[in-house]
Design a protein around this motif. Structure first.
Motif, PDB file in Angstrom:
ATOM      1  N   GLY A 120      22.148  17.616  42.138  1.00 39.59           N
ATOM      2  CA  GLY A 120      21.800  16.742  43.245  1.00 39.59           C
ATOM      3  C   GLY A 120      21.445  17.510  44.500  1.00 39.59           C
ATOM      4  O   GLY A 120      20.768  18.534  44.452  1.00 39.59           O
ATOM      5  N   PRO A 121      21.919  17.026  45.663  1.00 41.62           N
ATOM      6  CA  PRO A 121      21.619  17.704  46.935  1.00 41.62           C
ATOM      7  C   PRO A 121      22.501  18.941  47.135  1.00 41.62           C
ATOM      8  O   PRO A 121      23.260  19.031  48.095  1.00 41.62           O
ATOM      9  CB  PRO A 121      21.884  16.615  47.977  1.00 41.62           C
ATOM     10  CG  PRO A 121      22.939  15.766  47.362  1.00 41.62           C
ATOM     11  CD  PRO A 121      22.624  15.758  45.883  1.00 41.62           C
ATOM     12  N   GLN A 122      22.386  19.871  46.211  1.00 44.21           N
ATOM     13  CA  GLN A 122      23.132  21.146  46.240  1.00 44.21           C
ATOM     14  C   GLN A 122      24.643  20.932  46.300  1.00 44.21           C
ATOM     15  O   GLN A 122      25.357  21.660  46.995  1.00 44.21           O
ATOM     16  CB  GLN A 122      22.652  22.009  47.417  1.00 44.21           C
ATOM     17  CG  GLN A 122      21.212  22.459  47.277  1.00 44.21           C
ATOM     18  CD  GLN A 122      20.742  23.327  48.412  1.00 44.21           C
ATOM     19  OE1 GLN A 122      21.299  23.299  49.513  1.00 44.21           O
ATOM     20  NE2 GLN A 122      19.691  24.098  48.183  1.00 44.21           N
ATOM     21  N   LEU A 123      25.130  19.972  45.533  1.00 37.40           N
ATOM     22  CA  LEU A 123      26.563  19.696  45.463  1.00 37.40           C
ATOM     23  C   LEU A 123      27.225  20.643  44.471  1.00 37.40           C
ATOM     24  O   LEU A 123      26.919  20.613  43.279  1.00 37.40           O
ATOM     25  CB  LEU A 123      26.808  18.251  45.027  1.00 37.40           C
ATOM     26  CG  LEU A 123      26.468  17.157  46.029  1.00 37.40           C
ATOM     27  CD1 LEU A 123      26.410  15.814  45.323  1.00 37.40           C
ATOM     28  CD2 LEU A 123      27.488  17.129  47.164  1.00 37.40           C
ATOM     29  N   VAL A 124      28.124  21.484  44.945  1.00 34.16           N
ATOM     30  CA  VAL A 124      28.868  22.392  44.070  1.00 34.16           C
ATOM     31  C   VAL A 124      30.066  21.610  43.535  1.00 34.16           C
ATOM     32  O   VAL A 124      31.106  21.518  44.181  1.00 34.16           O
ATOM     33  CB  VAL A 124      29.323  23.656  44.813  1.00 34.16           C
ATOM     34  CG1 VAL A 124      30.095  24.570  43.856  1.00 34.16           C
ATOM     35  CG2 VAL A 124      28.124  24.397  45.399  1.00 34.16           C
ATOM     36  N   LEU A 125      29.915  21.048  42.340  1.00 36.12           N
ATOM     37  CA  LEU A 125      30.942  20.179  41.767  1.00 36.12           C
ATOM     38  C   LEU A 125      31.822  20.897  40.746  1.00 36.12           C
ATOM     39  O   LEU A 125      32.906  20.429  40.425  1.00 36.12           O
ATOM     40  CB  LEU A 125      30.295  18.962  41.107  1.00 36.12           C
ATOM     41  CG  LEU A 125      29.434  18.083  42.017  1.00 36.12           C
ATOM     42  CD1 LEU A 125      28.888  16.903  41.230  1.00 36.12           C
ATOM     43  CD2 LEU A 125      30.224  17.604  43.230  1.00 36.12           C
ATOM     44  N   ALA A 126      31.353  22.007  40.226  1.00 41.34           N
ATOM     45  CA  ALA A 126      32.119  22.756  39.220  1.00 41.34           C
ATOM     46  C   ALA A 126      32.037  24.240  39.555  1.00 41.34           C
ATOM     47  O   ALA A 126      31.318  25.000  38.905  1.00 41.34           O
ATOM     48  CB  ALA A 126      31.584  22.475  37.824  1.00 41.34           C
ATOM     49  N   LYS A 127      32.779  24.652  40.574  1.00 36.63           N
ATOM     50  CA  LYS A 127      32.672  26.019  41.076  1.00 36.63           C
ATOM     51  C   LYS A 127      33.086  27.064  40.051  1.00 36.63           C
ATOM     52  O   LYS A 127      32.680  28.226  40.143  1.00 36.63           O
ATOM     53  CB  LYS A 127      33.493  26.173  42.357  1.00 36.63           C
ATOM     54  CG  LYS A 127      34.972  25.870  42.210  1.00 36.63           C
ATOM     55  CD  LYS A 127      35.692  25.941  43.552  1.00 36.63           C
ATOM     56  CE  LYS A 127      37.159  25.565  43.416  1.00 36.63           C
ATOM     57  NZ  LYS A 127      37.866  25.590  44.715  1.00 36.63           N
ATOM     58  N   GLU A 128      33.900  26.676  39.066  1.00 34.19           N
ATOM     59  CA  GLU A 128      34.342  27.621  38.043  1.00 34.19           C
ATOM     60  C   GLU A 128      33.469  27.580  36.789  1.00 34.19           C
ATOM     61  O   GLU A 128      33.750  28.273  35.811  1.00 34.19           O
ATOM     62  CB  GLU A 128      35.796  27.326  37.655  1.00 34.19           C
ATOM     63  CG  GLU A 128      36.791  27.393  38.816  1.00 34.19           C
ATOM     64  CD  GLU A 128      36.852  28.769  39.447  1.00 34.19           C
ATOM     65  OE1 GLU A 128      36.648  29.762  38.729  1.00 34.19           O
ATOM     66  OE2 GLU A 128      37.090  28.851  40.667  1.00 34.19           O
ATOM     67  N   ALA A 129      32.425  26.777  36.813  1.00 34.89           N
ATOM     68  CA  ALA A 129      31.577  26.637  35.620  1.00 34.89           C
ATOM     69  C   ALA A 129      30.878  27.951  35.281  1.00 34.89           C
ATOM     70  O   ALA A 129      30.391  28.658  36.160  1.00 34.89           O
ATOM     71  CB  ALA A 129      30.545  25.544  35.840  1.00 34.89           C
ATOM     72  N   ASP A 130      30.838  28.258  34.004  1.00 37.50           N
ATOM     73  CA  ASP A 130      30.131  29.434  33.504  1.00 37.50           C
ATOM     74  C   ASP A 130      29.042  28.917  32.563  1.00 37.50           C
ATOM     75  O   ASP A 130      29.326  28.460  31.455  1.00 37.50           O
ATOM     76  CB  ASP A 130      31.095  30.355  32.754  1.00 37.50           C
ATOM     77  CG  ASP A 130      30.408  31.607  32.224  1.00 37.50           C
ATOM     78  OD1 ASP A 130      29.160  31.681  32.263  1.00 37.50           O
ATOM     79  OD2 ASP A 130      31.111  32.510  31.733  1.00 37.50           O
ATOM     80  N   HIS A 131      27.802  28.987  33.024  1.00 40.30           N
ATOM     81  CA  HIS A 131      26.679  28.432  32.266  1.00 40.30           C
ATOM     82  C   HIS A 131      26.418  29.172  30.960  1.00 40.30           C
ATOM     83  O   HIS A 131      25.600  28.728  30.155  1.00 40.30           O
ATOM     84  CB  HIS A 131      25.413  28.470  33.120  1.00 40.30           C
ATOM     85  CG  HIS A 131      25.140  29.831  33.685  1.00 40.30           C
ATOM     86  ND1 HIS A 131      25.636  30.240  34.911  1.00 40.30           N
ATOM     87  CD2 HIS A 131      24.463  30.882  33.179  1.00 40.30           C
ATOM     88  CE1 HIS A 131      25.252  31.483  35.137  1.00 40.30           C
ATOM     89  NE2 HIS A 131      24.547  31.901  34.099  1.00 40.30           N
ATOM     90  N   SER A 132      27.090  30.298  30.754  1.00 39.40           N
ATOM     91  CA  SER A 132      26.847  31.075  29.538  1.00 39.40           C
ATOM     92  C   SER A 132      27.982  30.944  28.525  1.00 39.40           C
ATOM     93  O   SER A 132      27.928  31.546  27.449  1.00 39.40           O
ATOM     94  CB  SER A 132      26.660  32.553  29.888  1.00 39.40           C
ATOM     95  OG  SER A 132      27.859  33.102  30.444  1.00 39.40           O
TER      96      SER A 132
END
Length: 302
Positions: free
Chosen positions: A200-212
């Motif tokens: 969305g509008p640059q909402l950091v909702l999962a700061k611990e997320a690892d996309h890999s």
């Protein structure tokens, strides 16, 4: 080295100069074929032989191409040229291209997982996330034309401003939720199943997320957390702040509800209200995409 350069001529930033990018890549020794993603049948470009795909555009363009290449083994590079640039931001990818060939030769890659959702009548993929509640409601208002866009074209400012007003207007809803076999059913204002850190509008909702990694990150905002949600959205209007809500690591998520949901920046309605409550199943596909790191600081040293 052969590069397919896919670009959106209507991207939200004026910083992208097509001729300059092509010239830089060619000076690096690459052969470049440029393709406008707004042209009908642009996908035919993938019939050519190529070593790298470079995507220049905002999140919409990036998502469209990444999902088109969801099973590709060819490396992909991003040149963020939109307003939010959530995907590039989540991956720590800068808009840097002068060392693209060097970057490729040094195999300075990272992996990106691709999400999969499935309902009784539909199956699809996503890059950022799937969710119910607040962000879905904002997208619905935009689709219905209830919200006038920002006069300066700043989608981040527009989204932040209108999203902040929604918690007062949007009631909590009951959901049946199962995360890796554990019951999390309850009344929630906002549910997001995230693959990347932000949307969305640059909402950091999962700061611990690892996309890999092999996990999704699930954010559940309860009705009694309304004040905390309002404070977060108000603070976000002024500066980038991470969500205060904890997320749950998950491999498989099941959500039962008749309510519509969003997949990245699109709203999905249940096609058929069959017997019982419609269920959405969410997970990651096994194959991961390979992306180039483009931050100069990330280059490997020989």
């Amino acid at each position: 080295m052969k590069i397919i350069l896919l670009y959106n001529p209507n991207a939200g930033t004026e910083d992208f100069d097509l001729a300059e990018v092509i010239g830089s890549l060619e000076r690096q020794g690459a052969r470049v074929v440029a393709q406008n993603t707004k042209e009908e049948g642009f996908e035919d470009i993938f019939k050519l032989n190529y070593d790298l795909v470079l995507i220049a555009g905002g999140d919409g363009t990036v998502e469209k191409i990444l999902l088109e290449l969801h099973d590709s083994k060819v490396p992909i590079s991003l040149l963020p040229a939109g307003n939010a640039n959530n995907i590039a931001g989540s991956l720590g990818i800068a808009g840097f291209y002068p060392d693209t060939v060097k970057n490729f030769q040094q195999e300075n890659f990272q992996k990106l997982s691709v999400g999969v959702f499935e309902t009784e009548g539909e199956k699809g993929r996503f890059i950022e996330g799937v969710g119910w509640g607040l962000f879905t409601a904002l997208l619905q208002q935009i689709e219905r034309g209830e919200k006038e866009e920002s006069p300066n074209g700043d989608k981040v400012d527009f989204g932040s401003k209108h999203l902040r007003k929604l918690p007062k207007e949007l009631p909590a809803q009951d959901y049946e939720i199962e995360i890796d076999g554990k019951d999390y059913s309850g009344s929630y204002l906002w549910i997001e199943v995230m693959n990347t850190r932000q949307l969305g509008p640059q909402l950091v909702l999962a700061k611990e997320a690892d996309h890999s990694d092999e996990y999704l990150d699930v954010m559940l905002v309860k009705e009694e957390q309304l004040k905390e949600l309002q404070d977060f959205l108000k603070a976000h209007e002024k500066e980038e702040v991470a969500s205060p809500f904890e997320t749950i690591k998950a491999k498989k998520v099941k959500v039962k509800t008749h309510l519509p949901f969003h997949v990245d920046d699109s709203v999905v309605e249940h096609k058929s209200l069959y017997e019982g409550t419609p269920q959405v199943k969410i997970k990651l596909q096994k194959h991961q995409l390979t992306l180039l790191n483009t931050d100069p600081k990330s280059f490997k040293k020989n």
